[in-house]
Design an enzyme around this catalytic site. Structure first.
Site, short mmCIF file in Angstrom:
data_model
loop_
_atom_site.label_atom_id
_atom_site.label_comp_id
_atom_site.label_asym_id
_atom_site.label_seq_id
_atom_site.Cartn_x
_atom_site.Cartn_y
_atom_site.Cartn_z
N ARG A 119 0.38 -14.92 1.80
CA ARG A 119 -0.03 -13.93 0.81
C ARG A 119 -1.49 -14.09 0.42
O ARG A 119 -1.81 -14.28 -0.76
CB ARG A 119 0.86 -14.11 -0.42
CG ARG A 119 1.19 -12.81 -1.10
CD ARG A 119 2.29 -12.96 -2.10
NE ARG A 119 2.56 -11.67 -2.71
CZ ARG A 119 3.69 -11.36 -3.31
NH1 ARG A 119 4.66 -12.24 -3.38
NH2 ARG A 119 3.86 -10.19 -3.85
N CYS A 120 -2.36 -13.99 1.41
CA CYS A 120 -3.76 -14.28 1.16
C CYS A 120 -4.62 -13.61 2.19
O CYS A 120 -4.32 -13.64 3.37
CB CYS A 120 -3.96 -15.80 1.23
SG CYS A 120 -5.66 -16.31 1.31
N GLN A 126 4.89 -9.23 11.97
CA GLN A 126 4.10 -8.44 11.02
C GLN A 126 3.08 -7.57 11.74
O GLN A 126 2.42 -6.76 11.10
CB GLN A 126 3.38 -9.37 10.04
CG GLN A 126 4.31 -10.18 9.15
CD GLN A 126 3.57 -11.10 8.21
OE1 GLN A 126 3.97 -12.25 8.05
NE2 GLN A 126 2.51 -10.65 7.57
N GLU A 132 -1.48 -9.34 -2.71
CA GLU A 132 -1.88 -10.74 -2.75
C GLU A 132 -2.63 -11.14 -4.01
O GLU A 132 -2.76 -12.32 -4.30
CB GLU A 132 -2.73 -11.03 -1.50
CG GLU A 132 -1.91 -10.81 -0.25
CD GLU A 132 -2.71 -10.74 1.04
OE1 GLU A 132 -2.14 -11.02 2.10
OE2 GLU A 132 -3.90 -10.40 0.98
#
Lengths: 286, 786
Positions: free
Chosen positions: B373-374, B226, B743
């Site tokens: 996802r945070c 990523q 998110e």
């Protein structure tokens, strides 16, 4: 994930498959849908050295009415059972609960029954409806009542060289009703608890025959005999069903695990048996 | 300010506000994506890793002879061998160290112990199972509480100055002011809750193909990354390779969710093996390896308290946190904030004081911590305050919606400085919640709930009105092990008016190839389908910190808008030259400059682009290309209000979602369809965590959840139907007013689901339940009330 090395024989006829199985003995395993076997091999929980693939054998995939029973062939997929016009309420109710749509397209009812996973759905259904299993070997055919077929934890009563070629679900003469109640965490999950119910009513409305069987709460799919005994011969009532439900819960000896503590699972057996009997009765009286 | 947007460009141009179909989907839906496992190089070898069966054990000896003797095995790698090259340990993204292959002892189940390189992956797997390791099991620590016991064994015996299992102590806010407010409180609301460990479980597991050319020294590393640029720098620092010789290629990625931000031991071993063997080496994780060893999320034990005045206004908040960090402190998070951004926990509420204390503890579990996802622990923070808000309302006999309305930061208070030091850029929380309440006819819904209870049916209504902090960051405050968190965009407009946009961020399914093209389309009027977006190849994209923590649109998107504007400024000069006009006399409309008052006299962006290479003004540099590095002045603060209606079966403990109404305000929406897709995904993951999903361990430290039979990911069958609403409060400091959205739904929704189930069970006296709300937990709570 990567299984250990193995060989595959694609059998073209039943005789060829049976001959190969006789030849291989303990080293051979039947490959039908492979929905339990292949994952076990990928995880290296199972490492058979030889698979006998029966998928191309003709005439094993039928679901048909013969001599007072429904016959389900060794290559009939779960999805075929879902789609078939199945008269038996318990079988019809359970079919959409087996695994998930993808697995149902490939996995077979006979394979699942032979696997004898206590968390599997079909053996409870077969116990409730008192089915028979047909085992075939190169030396002939045996018809085995389901109570004798399901022996133990992942253990059936097949002998070396035998394979399951058919399951027979009897038709009942009277007003019959059945249901399958399953608690699962998500679709495709094994049951946390499931209960299969079959009721057959006599002309006077009393219960002529009862089937109550439990999934995932013992080391093997279990007939709740005491619950059945409470039901048979009596007129259905809420009190009777509650008593049978208590007896079914008493027949459950679940383990505490990630799906919940034992006392919870036992209580769900009670709730499901009570609810299942009520819905089976409603179907029988419909 | 709340506005709903009308696109400024035509559908043919497809700028901001158009639901342009995703350009990347042509290849994805036709099976044409290229993932790391699709990379096949000549002479490529395959790697398999031996995982520790124990959570905590001393390694007495490792015998590799049988594995090495398997035909087709090229090499067996152990930590001892790596130590000879100074590669047995590597730095983590939080400045700790992590074993690449264990040498002294194993510290979590699944830890990498040895590796086999073989001619094919089946042989590698066969051989790995023949490695004979003699372990001496040690007592495992499976919770932070256990790790803090006085006689607890020390996990990090490798660190000389480590005399206990504490990783860090960190705090934010004003303790004295908070204590003073609590001393004067009329009511104090307390909550102790555990946010369990979960795992992002991307469908594509982590993978690498390392190709070190022994002749040129060039290292081409195909990686599920990523953050490819940050990884290139880390490879340079860890492996000592010259950075100009390292090329990270992050091809199509099958989901990241933060799981693909860290550098994993397998990457390092494969790279070292390729270096030593002079052959490309591929390693693709199994599902079990992914779940057992890679970046998890949460595992946060939280105690929270609110101080309320006589009117029910919140005057202060306290939070005390115990964080289970696993065996190595490997959170990917800004170095200044040891507990991430958990001090956003005052949420959407106006209060005078707050104090947050966090302690991280080593345990015998996999390292990681902020994935899934945070934006750096904002999920835990939001969950805590939204659970507290519901409990506070019930404790003082106020409706939970009214309690929130009373305590929300007011629109006129923005920019708002929170008690823990964030400056919220914008918000309109009252409008958002009111819109949700209107949508469900809230008053009537509460009546229905009452009526249902009278019939013995248990409906519950849960609300969560979250505020996020995303888009790291201003580089003065945010860096990851020293690398500042800016990001970049390079735009090249070709002579025929088509363009290529190159970014330092990296899409993993978010739709960057479509949305970032739309930003260029908005600014320059070039149809978005004429713009190719390239990411992930470090040799061919400008430097950036990557995609996670909802930072791509706030940072990379801003860089894109600004470079497009810079090129538009140059285009104006070229247009003036072409039109023989004064630049100041030109007006812009999407795709075209024209002479003020003479709309027929103009040049299209395509004509200008051609001129930039064929007829540019004397004294001007040729071309229409440029790069911009964007350092945001502040974070962005997306928010929303979610409302969930559930029905609970108290006999079996199961519950189902009747309604999930989600209002998100992420500022300006670039592609509304993609935004809604992101929200659907996040609401599903939030539902998963509230309903079924956790990564748990037995007392021996065995992970219960190492495959998809035990670690549950919901399918369409379980997933509720979502009803989406929106308001648009643009970010005042972002060039296009966007805030980031990926998110928000994962952050905001868990508390809404949980509050709803608790609300349904209030007649049984239930005031708290922890996630996942499994049926047996509901059953037990109801039984306890009987």
């Amino acid at each position: 994930m990567y299984p250990a090395a193995f060989e595959v024989t694609k059998a073209r006829t039943l005789d060829e498959a049976l001959a190969k199985l006789a030849d291989l003995g303990d080293d051979g395993r039947v490959l039908a849908g492979g929905q339990s076997l292949i994952p076990m091999m990928k995880l290296r929980v199972a490492a058979p050295t030889h698979l006998v693939d029966i998928n191309e054998i003709p005439d094993l995939d039928g679901i048909k009415q013969v001599n007072g029973h429904m016959s389900v062939g060794a290559l009939a997929r779960h999805a075929d059972v879902v789609r078939a016009d199945v008269a038996n309420h318990t079988v019809a109710a359970a079919a959409p609960w087996v695994a998930d749509p993808v697995v149902r397209n490939r996995g077979t009812m006979c394979g699942s029954i032979a696997h004898c996973d206590p968390e599997g759905d079909w053996n409870s259904v077969m116990l409730a409806v008192r089915a028979q299993v047909v085992a075939t070997s190169s030396s002939g055919e045996r018809v085995i009542p389901i109570d004798e077929f399901v022996k133990d934890f992942f253990t059936n009563s097949l002998q070396e060289g035998e394979m399951v070629t058919e399951v027979r679900v009897p038709n009942y003469a009277g007003a019959g009703g059945g249901d399958y109640l399953k608690l699962e965490r998500k679709i495709g999950d094994y049951a946390t608890v499931a209960v299969a119910i079959h009721l057959d009513l006599a002309g006077d409305g009393t219960i002529a025959q009862a089937g109550v069987a439990l999934t995932a709460v013992n080391h093997v799919n279990t007939r709740a005999s005491d619950a059945e005994a409470i039901l048979v011969g009596n007129a259905p009532s809420e009190e009777l069903f509650a008593a049978a439900a208590d007896a079914a819960a008493a027949a459950a000896d679940p383990v505490s695990d990630i799906r919940g503590p034992a006392e919870y699972k036992r209580d769900v057996v009670r709730v499901f048996t009570r609810r299942g009997l009520a819905s089976a009765l409603a179907k029988a009286q419909d | 300010m709340t506005t709903l947007q009308e696109p400024a460009t035509s559908p043919e141009i497809g700028g901001i506000g158009h639901s342009v179909k995703r350009q990347e989907d042509d290849r994805f839906i036709q099976g044409g994506g290229t993932y790391v496992d699709d990379v096949v190089l000549p002479n490529m070898a395959h790697m398999a890793i031996l995982a520790s069966p124990f959570a905590h054990a001393e390694i007495k000896s490792i015998d590799t002879a049988a594995a090495a003797a398997v035909p087709g095995v090229i090499a067996v790698v152990t930590g001892e061998l790596l130590a000879e090259h100074n590669l047995a340990w590597m730095p983590t993204l939080s400045g700790d160290t992590q074993a690449v292959l264990a040498t002294d002892k194993v510290r979590f189940q699944g830890q990498e112990v040895a590796a086999v390189i073989a001619e094919d992956p089946y042989v590698a797997r066969d051989a790995v199972l023949l490695i004979d390791v003699d372990y001496e099991p040690l007592a495992p620590i499976t919770s932070p509480q256990q790790g803090l016991e006085p006689d607890a064994p020390i996990i990090r015996t490798d660190k000389e100055d480590q005399t206990d299992n504490v990783v860090y102590d960190w705090e934010a806010g004003d303790e004295a002011a908070t204590d003073a407010a609590f001393a004067q409180a009329v009511n104090v609301v307390e909550l102790e809750t555990f946010y369990p460990r979960s795992h992002p479980a991307p469908l594509e597991t982590c993978a690498v193909v390392a190709d070190l050319n022994p002749i040129t020294g060039k290292a081409t590393i195909y990686l599920t990354s990523q953050a490819p640029h940050a990884h290139r720098t880390l490879f340079a620092l860890v492996a000592g390779l010259p950075e100009q010789n390292i090329r990270i290629i992050s091809p199509d990625i099958g989901g990241g969710f933060g799981n693909k931000v860290p550098i994993y031991p397998g990457y390092v071993v494969a790279t070292a093996a390729s270096l030593l063997l002079g052959r490309p080496v591929k390693w693709v994780q199994t599902r079990t390896e992914n779940l057992l060893t890679t970046g998890f999320a949460r595992d946060y034990h939280m105690k929270g308290a609110l101080a309320l005045d006589a009117d029910g206004r919140i005057t202060a908040m306290r939070a005390e946190i115990l964080s289970d960090q696993g065996a190595f402190f490997a959170d990917a998070q800004p170095s200044k904030f040891k507990a991430g951004l958990v001090h956003i926990c005052t949420g959407s509420y106006d209060m005078g004081a707050a104090h947050v204390k966090a302690r991280g503890v080593y345990t015998n579990k996999a390292p990681g911590g902020v994935a899934y996802r945070c934006s750096f622990r904002v999920t835990e923070a939001s969950y805590l305050i939204e659970r507290l808000a519901d409990n506070a309302a019930h404790q003082i006999g106020m409706d939970p919606a009214a309690f929130r309305m009373l305590n929300f930061i007011k629109p006129e208070q923005f920019p708002y400085e929170s008690a823990t030091g964030f400056v919220y850029d914008s918000g309109d929380y009252h409008t958002a919640l009111q819109k949700v309440l209107d949508e469900v006819d809230y008053e009537n819904l509460r009546k229905e709930q009452e009526d249902a209870r009278a019939e013995g049916r248990y409906l519950g209504i849960g609300i969560a009105s979250f505020t996020e902090v995303v888009g790291a960051g201003p580089s003065r405050d945010y860096d990851i092990i020293g690398l500042k968190m800016f990001d970049s965009a390079e735009l090249r407009i070709h002579p025929t008016g088509k363009a290529i946009l190159k970014l330092g961020v990296k899409t993993q399914g978010q739709g960057h190839e479509t949305t970032f093209a739309q930003i260029v389309a908005e600014e320059l009027g070039i149809p978005s389908t004429d713009i190719a977006v390239q990411e992930g190849d470090t040799d061919n994209t400008p430097y950036g910190l990557g995609t996670y923590a909802s930072r791509s649109t706030p940072v990379g998107g801003a860089a894109t808008a600004i470079i497009a504007r810079k090129l538009r400024d140059k285009a104006r000069l070229i247009a003036a030259h072409l039109l023989e006009a004064n630049p100041d006399d030109l007006e812009w409309e999407p795709g075209r400059f024209f002479v003020k008052g003479s709309p027929d006299q103009g040049s299209t962006i395509q004509e200008i682009a051609f001129a930039a290479y064929t007829n540019h003004p004397e004294g001007m540099e040729a071309g229409l290309e440029g790069v911009h590095y964007y350092d945001p002045p502040n974070m962005t603060f997306p928010f929303g209000s979610y409302l969930v209606v559930v029905e609970v079966d108290p006999e079996t403990g199961t519950w189902k979602v009747d309604r999930m109404v989600a209002l998100d305000d992420c500022g300006v929406r670039i592609n509304p369809m993609i935004v809604e897709g992101q929200i659907h995904g996040g609401l599903t993951e939030g539902f998963a965590k509230s309903n079924m999903q956790w990564l748990t361990f037995d007392e021996d430290g065995n992970c219960i959840g190492s495959n998809f039979m035990d670690y549950l990911v919901p399918t369409a069958y379980e997933t509720p139907k979502f009803e989406l609403l929106e308001t648009v409060t643009p970010s005042p400091h972002h060039p296009i007013g966007a805030k980031g959205v990926g998110e928000s739904p994962t952050v905001g929704s868990p508390a809404a689901y949980v509050n709803a189930v608790i609300d349904a069970l209030r007649p049984f006296g239930v005031t708290t339940l922890d996630m996942p709300i499994l049926p047996d937990r509901v059953w037990a709570a109801v039984k306890a009330a009987d």
